[in-house]
Design a protein around this motif. Structure first.
Motif, PDB file in Angstrom:
ATOM      1  N   PHE A   1      32.823  49.343  41.790  1.00  0.00           N
ATOM      2  CA  PHE A   1      33.961  48.414  41.812  1.00  0.00           C
ATOM      3  C   PHE A   1      35.299  49.134  41.656  1.00  0.00           C
ATOM      4  CE2 PHE A   1      32.524  48.593  37.384  1.00  0.00           C
ATOM      5  CZ  PHE A   1      33.688  48.923  36.714  1.00  0.00           C
ATOM      6  N   ALA A   2      35.280  50.431  41.319  1.00  0.00           N
ATOM      7  CA  ALA A   2      36.531  51.145  41.053  1.00  0.00           C
ATOM      8  C   ALA A   2      37.438  51.169  42.274  1.00  0.00           C
ATOM      9  CB  ALA A   2      36.230  52.567  40.587  1.00  0.00           C
ATOM     10  N   ASN A   3      36.873  51.334  43.477  1.00  0.00           N
ATOM     11  CA  ASN A   3      37.690  51.419  44.684  1.00  0.00           C
ATOM     12  C   ASN A   3      38.542  50.184  44.874  1.00  0.00           C
ATOM     13  OD1 ASN A   3      35.128  52.999  44.897  1.00  0.00           O
ATOM     14  ND2 ASN A   3      36.081  53.766  46.762  1.00  0.00           N
ATOM     15  N   GLU A   4      37.912  49.010  44.801  1.00  0.00           N
ATOM     16  CA  GLU A   4      38.643  47.766  45.056  1.00  0.00           C
ATOM     17  C   GLU A   4      39.581  47.435  43.906  1.00  0.00           C
ATOM     18  OE1 GLU A   4      36.399  44.509  46.656  1.00  0.00           O
ATOM     19  OE2 GLU A   4      34.812  45.837  47.380  1.00  0.00           O
TER      20      GLU A   4
ATOM     21  N   PHE B   1      53.630  45.670  43.360  1.00  0.00           N
ATOM     22  CA  PHE B   1      54.669  44.943  44.103  1.00  0.00           C
ATOM     23  C   PHE B   1      54.559  43.430  43.893  1.00  0.00           C
ATOM     24  CE2 PHE B   1      53.467  48.824  46.309  1.00  0.00           C
ATOM     25  CZ  PHE B   1      54.680  49.493  46.381  1.00  0.00           C
ATOM     26  N   PHE B   2      53.364  42.958  43.436  1.00  0.00           N
ATOM     27  CA  PHE B   2      53.183  41.523  43.176  1.00  0.00           C
ATOM     28  C   PHE B   2      52.234  41.394  41.974  1.00  0.00           C
ATOM     29  CE2 PHE B   2      51.409  37.235  44.203  1.00  0.00           C
ATOM     30  CZ  PHE B   2      52.609  36.533  44.075  1.00  0.00           C
ATOM     31  N   PRO B   3      52.747  41.544  40.750  1.00  0.00           N
ATOM     32  CA  PRO B   3      51.915  41.609  39.530  1.00  0.00           C
ATOM     33  C   PRO B   3      50.909  40.487  39.343  1.00  0.00           C
ATOM     34  CG  PRO B   3      54.169  42.255  39.041  1.00  0.00           C
ATOM     35  CD  PRO B   3      54.175  41.751  40.457  1.00  0.00           C
ATOM     36  N   PRO B   4      51.163  39.236  39.803  1.00  0.00           N
ATOM     37  CA  PRO B   4      50.138  38.192  39.602  1.00  0.00           C
ATOM     38  C   PRO B   4      48.774  38.545  40.194  1.00  0.00           C
ATOM     39  CG  PRO B   4      52.218  37.176  40.199  1.00  0.00           C
ATOM     40  CD  PRO B   4      52.416  38.660  40.339  1.00  0.00           C
ATOM     41  N   LEU B   5      48.739  39.465  41.148  1.00  0.00           N
ATOM     42  CA  LEU B   5      47.454  39.858  41.731  1.00  0.00           C
ATOM     43  C   LEU B   5      46.546  40.524  40.703  1.00  0.00           C
ATOM     44  CD1 LEU B   5      48.498  41.295  45.229  1.00  0.00           C
ATOM     45  CD2 LEU B   5      47.327  39.142  44.764  1.00  0.00           C
ATOM     46  N   TRP B   6      47.127  41.094  39.637  1.00  0.00           N
ATOM     47  CA  TRP B   6      46.306  41.753  38.609  1.00  0.00           C
ATOM     48  C   TRP B   6      45.365  40.762  37.929  1.00  0.00           C
ATOM     49  CZ3 TRP B   6      51.154  44.670  36.451  1.00  0.00           C
ATOM     50  CH2 TRP B   6      51.412  45.774  37.274  1.00  0.00           C
ATOM     51  N   MET B   7      45.726  39.477  37.951  1.00  0.00           N
ATOM     52  CA  MET B   7      44.868  38.457  37.335  1.00  0.00           C
ATOM     53  C   MET B   7      43.541  38.321  38.080  1.00  0.00           C
ATOM     54  SD  MET B   7      47.820  35.571  36.689  1.00  0.00           S
ATOM     55  CE  MET B   7      46.624  34.393  36.052  1.00  0.00           C
ATOM     56  N   LEU B   8      43.477  38.815  39.314  1.00  0.00           N
ATOM     57  CA  LEU B   8      42.256  38.704  40.104  1.00  0.00           C
ATOM     58  C   LEU B   8      41.269  39.840  39.840  1.00  0.00           C
ATOM     59  CD1 LEU B   8      43.794  37.730  43.584  1.00  0.00           C
ATOM     60  CD2 LEU B   8      42.784  36.195  41.873  1.00  0.00           C
ATOM     61  N   ILE B   9      41.666  40.834  39.052  1.00  0.00           N
ATOM     62  CA  ILE B   9      40.798  41.999  38.831  1.00  0.00           C
ATOM     63  C   ILE B   9      39.435  41.608  38.255  1.00  0.00           C
ATOM     64  CG2 ILE B   9      40.524  44.102  37.448  1.00  0.00           C
ATOM     65  CD1 ILE B   9      43.446  44.736  37.981  1.00  0.00           C
ATOM     66  N   PRO B  10      39.357  40.725  37.228  1.00  0.00           N
ATOM     67  CA  PRO B  10      38.019  40.332  36.736  1.00  0.00           C
ATOM     68  C   PRO B  10      37.162  39.676  37.818  1.00  0.00           C
ATOM     69  CG  PRO B  10      39.711  39.728  35.149  1.00  0.00           C
ATOM     70  CD  PRO B  10      40.431  40.142  36.391  1.00  0.00           C
TER      71      PRO B  10
ATOM     72  N   ILE C   1      37.369  40.228  41.055  1.00  0.00           N
ATOM     73  CA  ILE C   1      36.949  41.278  41.984  1.00  0.00           C
ATOM     74  C   ILE C   1      35.765  42.052  41.423  1.00  0.00           C
ATOM     75  CG2 ILE C   1      37.643  43.450  43.055  1.00  0.00           C
ATOM     76  CD1 ILE C   1      38.807  41.044  44.444  1.00  0.00           C
ATOM     77  N   ILE C   2      35.811  42.379  40.140  1.00  0.00           N
ATOM     78  CA  ILE C   2      34.701  43.115  39.517  1.00  0.00           C
ATOM     79  C   ILE C   2      33.414  42.293  39.595  1.00  0.00           C
ATOM     80  CG2 ILE C   2      33.838  44.045  37.341  1.00  0.00           C
ATOM     81  CD1 ILE C   2      36.705  44.764  36.614  1.00  0.00           C
ATOM     82  N   TRP C   3      33.511  41.000  39.279  1.00  0.00           N
ATOM     83  CA  TRP C   3      32.348  40.113  39.331  1.00  0.00           C
ATOM     84  C   TRP C   3      31.795  40.036  40.757  1.00  0.00           C
ATOM     85  CZ3 TRP C   3      32.406  34.151  37.974  1.00  0.00           C
ATOM     86  CH2 TRP C   3      31.092  33.708  37.877  1.00  0.00           C
ATOM     87  N   GLN C   4      32.722  39.898  41.711  1.00  0.00           N
ATOM     88  CA  GLN C   4      32.308  39.785  43.116  1.00  0.00           C
ATOM     89  C   GLN C   4      31.592  41.050  43.583  1.00  0.00           C
ATOM     90  OE1 GLN C   4      35.413  39.702  46.222  1.00  0.00           O
ATOM     91  NE2 GLN C   4      34.559  37.728  46.830  1.00  0.00           N
ATOM     92  N   VAL C   5      32.127  42.219  43.220  1.00  0.00           N
ATOM     93  CA  VAL C   5      31.493  43.482  43.614  1.00  0.00           C
ATOM     94  C   VAL C   5      30.133  43.633  42.945  1.00  0.00           C
ATOM     95  CG1 VAL C   5      31.688  45.996  43.540  1.00  0.00           C
ATOM     96  CG2 VAL C   5      33.683  44.605  44.115  1.00  0.00           C
ATOM     97  N   LYS C   6      30.037  43.223  41.695  1.00  0.00           N
ATOM     98  CA  LYS C   6      28.768  43.322  40.974  1.00  0.00           C
ATOM     99  C   LYS C   6      27.677  42.478  41.635  1.00  0.00           C
ATOM    100  CE  LYS C   6      29.642  46.021  37.398  1.00  0.00           C
ATOM    101  NZ  LYS C   6      28.887  47.287  37.182  1.00  0.00           N
ATOM    102  N   MET C   7      28.050  41.420  42.324  1.00  0.00           N
ATOM    103  CA  MET C   7      27.074  40.542  42.957  1.00  0.00           C
ATOM    104  C   MET C   7      26.681  41.017  44.357  1.00  0.00           C
ATOM    105  SD  MET C   7      26.455  38.379  40.648  1.00  0.00           S
ATOM    106  CE  MET C   7      25.472  37.231  41.584  1.00  0.00           C
TER     107      MET C   7
END
Length: 796
Positions: free
Chosen positions: A682-685, A695-704, A706-712
């Motif tokens: 998951f590190a790449n994504e 450039f758009f900090p609200p996107l950081w809220m999606l990191i958890p 993304i990790i869950w999605q990659v784990k699946m």
């Protein structure tokens, strides 16, 4: 033939990017220096050295690294290219039997002084699957070597007979030169205006600088004008020296005045041919001809030709010959398989781990003596009636009606023995011709107007063309649909052997549309709040929002009830539509990928079957259909299928010949054929999202998430296919069989190198995009090796 490995010539490989960078940085430094002087900010001149440090140094180092990694391999049955850079590594592998287009390029200066050139080999897949031998010695010998390997792998390429040869004449060349002159004048005016403005500003600073600026402006203007003249002359000589040749088993061309190109398409892979003429072309007697091979965007263009009818006839002969050759080859192969079955017993499909599997059914093309041939036209009334919707526009309606009437009267559809064609000839002209053996699907459309006028529209899908051949609004009695389907490889006597069950209920619909319903509920609550806080009239919107899903649910139920998926012995048939009815016929051997999605809390889901070939749905350039537009793959789908996971596995097994079509609805257990399972890092994504989030900090809220999605997500390499499984709530899978693979690649980018992982890309025939990507897995090299081993042993 023994395998051999070679590298490009070092000097000619590394110099072009370095020289290009040096020129760019020199210009950029001059602009910075002049700007500093003109603005009076002399201290900014120190930044003139920045491009040399920031751009030149890394580019030079990367050129040497790229050369060290660049190497090529030629084997008896496949080609390999290794390449990379400072932050990447890659390997592309291409089977000889999948080659569709080979081009030899002899760059002017590099060939003149160093005797090096490039050989580009394209396959039936996307442009990403091509291999280019760059800056190699004796490029002509490599070009001939590739042709000889193709002959050894079943291609004809004898070129014993020349059907037609032609070159653009002076008139055709002048039409192109005229366009270039207009472009050159516009560009020159643009450059001289802005440079002149800058020089005028600089000259106002100092008398000496003004004189230097005037001299620089005159020199620049002279360079611009001379370059434009030289470009026009070279263009004219380049066009007039092109030669296009149609042989009995290949299409070849040579072109170029300074840089020279030679190329060919073997007739085994000719998919279709098209002739286009504009109004100007009609007046000048010029033609543009396009020949497509298996794979989107793989075309050779014969431009600005005078003897169009003879060339068109030669192309038609070649397309027909390709169909005949394919029929003979497939009949011979079928006879060999039958003989082998008699002498050795149960045939082997070539699928590793599946010795009892039957070989995939090969289509039986109709003998020319038994073929149905005819010429049909569009029905005038059926075609004109839809225009009544714009009758209120007055003059606009009359113009559209006249244009449509001309189109109907000047368009003919010809059904031949080995190919079919669509021809339009009025002020402009267009001719499309498809070989039957390259047809991948047939779509039949009917709507209420067709019922009224007893007409039908048939779309013919091809593996190589960017557009289907459409037989529009044909009187159904004039069209022998069973005979047309049979000639396209869909047997009219192909018995029904199975059908997939589809079921639909309120619970299923609620689950599938839970997010949309939640959004409507939030809107209804907002209306309630507004009614209390602002005005009671907002209460009237609440019942509308709550009742809105009911018609959508009813429509989905009715639509599902009208949809069916029927399995025949050799092909699959999909029917859908209430008023606008659609029926699609696709052979199993033309299905290249299966994608499914399972609905949460159920065993039901949808699946989509992708068929070889694609269409451009948003064409940007009418003259060059392959140049622009949104490309969409051909497909058909099933909705609300029970036991979706088992059904997708059964469909893949059916295409492999492991089960019969009548068994597809009875398979309930999935086989345990997994060789290896890979999980992505998951590190790449996460790092990519973190960088973009700067450039758009609200996107950081999606990191958890993304990790869950990659784990699946997981990638399974099985004995007969590769599968990607993913999804948090809606579980999806994408599978590609080994015997559908056209070429494979392995790559490791900058993030992959940093985190020790890479990707494997799988490509099938007739697509401009990869079909399956095993991304960001630590064992990508093992995955590549396993897929290569299995895919290389499949007999396609």
């Amino acid at each position: 033939m023994e395998s051999r490995e070679f590298k490009p010539v070092k000097t000619t490989f590394i110099l072009p990017p370095i020289i290009g960078t040096l020129i760019f940085c020199a210009v950029l430094s001059v602009v910075i220096a002049v700007g500093s002087i003109a603005s009076g900010a002399w201290f900014l001149i120190i930044f003139a050295a920045a491009p040399w440090l920031v751009i030149v140094a890394p580019t030079t180092y990367n050129a040497f690294v790229a050369y060290r990694k660049e190497r090529y391999e030629i084997h008896s049955d496949h080609l390999v290219a290794h390449r990379g850079g400072m932050l990447s590594d890659g390997r592309t592998e291409l089977d000889i039997r999948n080659i569709t287009h080979v081009r030899l390029r002899l760059p002017w200066l590099r060939y003149k002084f160093f005797k090096v050139g490039d050989v580009r080999v394209e396959s039936a897949g996307s442009a990403a699957s091509e291999i280019t031998f760059r800056s190699i010695l004796e490029p002509e010998a490599v070009y001939e070597e590739v042709q000889e390997l193709m002959r050894q792998n079943g291609y004809s390429l004898s070129r014993t007979e020349e059907l037609h040869m032609e070159s653009p004449g002076p008139l055709g060349a002048m039409t192109v030169v005229g366009q270039r002159i207009i472009g050159a004048i516009a560009s020159s005016i643009f450059l001289l205006f802005f440079v002149g403005s800058g020089v005028a500003g600089l000259g106002s600073q100092s008398g000496i600088l003004g004189s230097l600026a005037a001299v620089a402006a005159m020199a620049f203007g002279a360079v611009v004008v001379l370059s434009a003249i030289a470009g026009i002359v070279v263009t004219y000589l380049d066009i007039t020296r092109r030669t296009y040749t149609v042989h009995n088993d290949a299409v070849t061309y040579t072109e170029g005045f300074l840089t020279r190109d030679n190329a060919f398409i073997p007739y085994e892979n000719i998919a279709d041919a098209a002739v286009n003429r504009t109004v100007v072309d009609q007046v000048l007697g010029l033609y543009d001809v396009k020949v497509s091979c298996q794979g989107s965007g793989s075309e050779i263009y014969f431009r600005r030709l005078s003897n169009g009818p003879a060339l068109q006839e030669a192309i038609a002969t070649l397309v027909a010959s390709a169909g005949k050759a394919s029929r003979i080859k497939k009949e011979s192969k079928k006879a060999e398989q039958a003989k082998k079955a008699e002498t050795e017993g149960e045939p082997d499909s070539g699928v590793i781990g599946k010795p009892g599997a039957k070989p995939p059914q090969s289509r039986t093309l109709v003998d020319p003596d038994e073929a149905w041939t005819t010429t049909v036209r569009m029905n005038m009334m059926r075609t004109m009636v839809p225009l009544l919707g714009i009758i209120w526009t007055g003059p606009g309606f009359l113009i559209a009606a006249v244009a449509m009437a001309i189109k109907v009267s000047k368009t003919t559809f010809t059904i031949g023995t080995d190919s079919m064609a669509s021809t339009y000839a009025f002020l402009g002209a267009k001719h499309q011709e498809y070989a039957y053996d390259k047809v991948t699907g047939v779509q039949i459309n009917r709507n209420p107007l067709d019922t009224l006028f007893k007409t039908v529209t048939v779309q013919i899908w091809s593996i190589g063309s960017p557009q289907p051949l459409v037989l529009s609004n044909i009187i159904e009695e004039e069209l022998d649909l069973p005979a047309l389907l049979r000639q396209c490889g869909i047997p009219s006597d192909d018995p029904v052997q199975g059908q997939l069950k589809q079921s639909f209920g309120p619970k299923l619909w609620l689950i599938q549309n839970v997010f949309g319903l939640a959004f409507l509920a939030m809107l209804a609550f907002a209306c309630l709040v507004l009614a209390i806080a602002v005005k009671w009239l907002f209460l009237l919107l609440i019942p509308i929002l709550l009742l809105l899903p009911i018609p959508a649910a009813v429509a989905a139920s009715v639509r599902t009830g009208r949809q069916s998926l029927t399995f025949h012995a050799e092909h699959m048939e999909a029917q859908t539509g209430i008023f606008f009815k659609q029926r699609i016929h696709v052979r199993y051997d033309n299905i290249k990928k299966v994608e499914s999605t399972r609905i949460p809390l159920t065993d039901q889901g949808t699946f989509k079957v992708y068929v070889a070939g694609e269409r451009i749905v948003q064409q940007q350039n009418q003259q060059n259909a392959g140049a622009g537009g949104l490309k969409m793959p051909y497909s058909l789908q099933g909705l609300y299928i029970e036991g979706i996971d088992a059904k997708v596995d059964a469909l893949d097994a059916l295409m492999l010949g492991l089960i019969e079509p009548n068994q597809i609805d009875g398979v309930h257990e999935q086989g345990d054929d997994v060789i290896s399972t890979s999980h992505p890092a998951f590190a790449n994504e996460v790092v990519t999202l973190a960088i973009v989030g700067i450039f758009f900090p609200p996107l950081w809220m999606l990191i958890p998430l993304i990790i869950w999605q990659v784990k699946m997500r997981r990638y399974e390499v099985e004995t007969d296919r590769v599968v990607v499984r993913s999804g948090i709530l809606f579980k999806s899978s994408v599978s590609v069989l080994y015997n559908r693979i056209d070429s494979i690649q392995q790559n490791q980018g900058a993030l992959g190198k940093a985190f020790g992982n890479g990707r494997v890309t799988i490509l099938t025939a007739g697509s401009s995009m990869p079909d399956l990507v095993v991304a960001n897995v630590p064992d990508y090299q093992e995955v590549y090796a396993t897929v290569r081993e299995h895919y290389g042993q499949i007999e396609k």
